[in-house]
Design a protein around this motif. Structure first.
Motif, mmCIF file in Angstrom:
data_model
loop_
_atom_site.group_PDB
_atom_site.id
_atom_site.type_symbol
_atom_site.label_atom_id
_atom_site.label_comp_id
_atom_site.label_asym_id
_atom_site.label_seq_id
_atom_site.Cartn_x
_atom_site.Cartn_y
_atom_site.Cartn_z
ATOM 1 N N UNK A 1 0.808 -1.232 0.000
ATOM 2 C CA UNK A 1 0.000 0.000 0.000
ATOM 3 C C UNK A 1 0.834 1.272 0.000
ATOM 4 N N UNK A 2 2.142 1.154 0.216
ATOM 5 C CA UNK A 2 2.967 2.362 0.328
ATOM 6 C C UNK A 2 3.739 2.680 -0.928
ATOM 7 N N UNK A 3 3.587 1.835 -1.962
ATOM 8 C CA UNK A 3 4.237 2.184 -3.224
ATOM 9 C C UNK A 3 3.477 3.344 -3.863
ATOM 10 N N UNK A 4 4.219 4.202 -4.540
ATOM 11 C CA UNK A 4 3.635 5.438 -5.035
ATOM 12 C C UNK A 4 3.125 5.260 -6.463
ATOM 13 N N UNK A 5 2.275 6.187 -6.883
ATOM 14 C CA UNK A 5 1.719 6.110 -8.237
ATOM 15 C C UNK A 5 2.324 7.114 -9.195
ATOM 16 N N UNK A 6 2.782 8.233 -8.674
ATOM 17 C CA UNK A 6 3.402 9.203 -9.591
ATOM 18 C C UNK A 6 4.702 9.782 -9.052
ATOM 19 N N UNK A 7 5.164 9.298 -7.916
ATOM 20 C CA UNK A 7 6.503 9.663 -7.451
ATOM 21 C C UNK A 7 7.478 8.578 -7.883
ATOM 22 N N UNK A 8 8.654 9.006 -8.328
ATOM 23 C CA UNK A 8 9.633 8.071 -8.852
ATOM 24 C C UNK A 8 10.149 7.142 -7.764
ATOM 25 N N UNK B 1 -1.092 14.474 -15.475
ATOM 26 C CA UNK B 1 -1.608 13.332 -14.717
ATOM 27 C C UNK B 1 -2.961 13.630 -14.083
ATOM 28 N N UNK B 2 -3.356 14.901 -14.139
ATOM 29 C CA UNK B 2 -4.612 15.265 -13.486
ATOM 30 C C UNK B 2 -5.788 14.655 -14.225
ATOM 31 N N UNK C 1 -9.348 19.832 -6.309
ATOM 32 C CA UNK C 1 -8.625 18.573 -6.115
ATOM 33 C C UNK C 1 -8.734 17.779 -7.402
ATOM 34 N N UNK C 2 -7.627 17.171 -7.774
ATOM 35 C CA UNK C 2 -7.620 16.334 -8.971
ATOM 36 C C UNK C 2 -7.197 14.916 -8.596
ATOM 37 N N UNK C 3 -8.014 13.949 -8.944
ATOM 38 C CA UNK C 3 -7.553 12.571 -8.859
ATOM 39 C C UNK C 3 -6.408 12.447 -9.834
ATOM 40 N N UNK C 4 -5.344 11.752 -9.404
ATOM 41 C CA UNK C 4 -4.160 11.659 -10.261
ATOM 42 C C UNK C 4 -4.075 10.292 -10.918
ATOM 43 N N UNK C 5 -3.715 10.303 -12.213
ATOM 44 C CA UNK C 5 -3.443 9.048 -12.908
ATOM 45 C C UNK C 5 -2.100 8.510 -12.440
#
Ligand code: FRU
Length: 540
Positions: A6-13, A335-336, A522-526
């Motif tokens: 659950x702690x892996x990121x979706x848009x951070x490298x 990504x927004x 607020x934008x949900x991020x892809x």
């Protein structure tokens, strides 16, 4: 799956697995952004055997991992390939300077050049046969001499770099000069020393424009620039603004740099070993920084990974000339996804307002607050000198008059888990004092995690400016920008319940005076595409 991680990121490298630390060798070359970084291919922990991992991007958002650029192989780097920087020489010729840990555990500086300059990905690097090109000078301990900067060229044609060091309780930037990039000689005195700081890691020295938000190349020196000296020590990235005096070969700072609580920092939370570079394509200066974990070594072994890169930021000099401004690069907007926006929402004392219909575990949020009765703010106590201590004493559950108000990120519906990013406003002697805090104390039901609260004073006048907050939330990282980028606070959090779809986002006001949300978006991020070439799916 996400439940297991659950702690892996979706848009951070981050890398697919293992240990990651400092960003290295950043550059823009032939249409491609290059990120090299400190990486341990063998473990989720730091050890000997560190390599330069390498990833490339066209947009600073999506990244492709390539083969390692530098691995320990020669006597001059046989233990590890530590941090360093890229310089693009005239004629668009990139070179890398890096610290090798040699067979005696001495820190030496080495040169590497691309095998094939016509490859925009710069996949293969050749180490110079006469390495090391710089060894620890007399009087400097061989383990206190590392992290060469990007070089700059003076009007005399000579190249210059600084190397981080420490001697007699002083952190310092040792200056070297070269005509040909191979033969380097040490200047008589360091470019700059700081009184009583730790060992200077990853120094960065660069000009900023005084009359434009554009970035400038590292060799630019004219009356419309100031210089920034940044050093990493005591777990933080500190900087000072000042003048680069070429005749004296010294950096003359506007203020002292001591690592005290009121010194300027690029980030007041978790953020270290950052490095900037000039993006010639877009005339801007970009900044990358390492964000380490706040969980335990055992947790990292169990997760199989440790460390993230902060989202790339653009930096420039504030109009006041007194500090830098930072903002996530524009490209983040690609990504927004879905937007939720509201205007003119009154937040009475003690209230929360849920921002619903978004993916709250993966969101970009911007909010601006108005304070209608400023003169009723509570009095500032002149003894409150350290903003971080003030933020932990007056944490998110301590009600004041104006504040705490702000955002509750990665929160459960019952608010048992929440990270509070908030503002307090006090009436000072002859001005208002704005405090920005990030309170991790309730971020997870789990124990054994570093939940330190962070904070900083925000240099803005609430009589004339709205108080804005921008927060990037991405599963286990929260990056917040206060006052349009005047203060950045990054934190790492590990909620147990507020993960994925269960996470919620709220605006809140626990002060007694009402505040007005002028606007909130607020934008949900892809999810960004970050992976090995084979693993990337282009289906979206
Ligand atoms: C900073 C640092 C650098 C060193 C590198 C080793 O985090 O300690 O000084 O070059 O990391 O990975």
């Amino acid at each position: 799956t996400s439940r297991e991680q659950p702690y892996r990121t979706s848009y951070h490298f981050q890398s697919p697995r293992n240990w990651l630390n400092d960003p290295n060798g950043l550059m823009y070359y032939k249409g491609v952004y290059h990120l090299f970084y400190q990486y341990n291919p063998h473990s989720a922990l730091f050890s000997d055997g560190i390599v330069w991992a390498h990833s490339v991007s066209y947009d600073l958002v999506n990244w492709v991992h390539l083969n390692h650029a530098l691995e320990p192989s020669e006597p001059f780097d046989i233990i590890s390939c530590w941090s360093g920087s890229a310089t693009i020489l005239p004629g668009n010729r990139p070179v890398i300077l890096y610290t090798g840990i040699d067979a005696n555990y001495s820190q030496v500086q080495n040169l590497a050049i691309p095998k094939n300059e016509s490859d925009p990905f710069l996949q293969d690097w050749v180490k110079f046969s006469l390495n090391p090109i710089i060894v620890p000078p007399e009087g400097i301990k061989p383990d206190n001499f590392r992290d060469p900067t990007t070089a700059w060229q003076g009007p005399d044609g000579k190249w210059r770099i600084i190397v981080g060091s420490w001697k007699d309780d002083k952190g310092m930037a040792i200056l070297y000069q070269s005509d040909d990039f191979f033969n380097w000689s040490k200047s008589e005195h360091p470019l700059f020393t700081s009184s009583k700081t730790g060992m200077w890691e990853c120094p960065d020295f660069f000009p900023v424009s005084t009359d434009s938000t554009n970035g400038v190349d590292t060799s630019t020196l004219n009356p419309r620039t100031k210089h920034v000296m940044k050093a990493s020590f005591n777990s933080h990235d500190y900087y000072v603004l000042g003048t680069y005096n070429l005749e004296m070969e010294r950096f003359l700072p506007d203020e002292e740099l001591t690592g005290a609580s009121l010194d300027l920092r690029l980030d007041y939370g978790k953020y270290y070993a950052s490095k900037s570079f000039f993006d010639s394509a877009n005339k801007r200066r970009l900044l990358f920084g390492w964000v380490n974990e706040s969980d335990s070594t055992e947790d990292d072994i169990a997760k199989g990974w440790s460390g993230l890169q902060a989202f790339p930021r653009e930096i420039w000099l504030d109009g006041s000339g007194k500090q830098l401004i930072q903002r996530p690069v524009e490209e983040i907007k690609t990504l927004r996804d879905k937007n939720v926006g509201v205007e003119s929402v009154g937040l009475d004392g003690g209230s929360t307002y849920e921002v619903s219909d978004i993916t709250a575990s993966q969101v970009d949020v911007e909010v601006a607050f108005e304070l209608p009765k400023l003169e009723e703010a509570e009095l500032m106590d002149p003894n409150w000198l350290d903003p971080q201590i003030l933020c932990s004493e007056k944490n998110a559950s301590v009600s004041g008059k104006y504040g705490p108000f702000g955002l509750l990120a990665l929160a459960t519906e019952d608010l048992r888990e929440q990270t509070a990013i908030f503002i307090r406003v006090f009436k000072g002697h002859n001005r208002y004092v704005v405090l920005m805090c990030s309170d991790q104390s309730r971020s997870s039901l789990r124990n054994g995690i570093d939940k330190t609260t962070y904070g900083a004073f925000l240099d803005l006048d609430p009589q004339v400016e709205k108080i804005s907050l921008r927060t990037l939330i991405d599963h286990s990282i929260i990056e917040s920008f206060g006052g349009d980028g005047k203060v950045c606070i990054t934190s790492r959090v590990y909620p147990v319940l507020a993960i994925d779809e269960a996470a919620r986002l709220y605006a809140f006001n626990y002060g007694t005076l009402s505040v007005q949300v002028e606007r909130l978006d607020a934008w949900s991020m892809r999810k960004a595409r970050i992976g090995h070439r084979e693993s990337l799916s282009y289906g979206e």
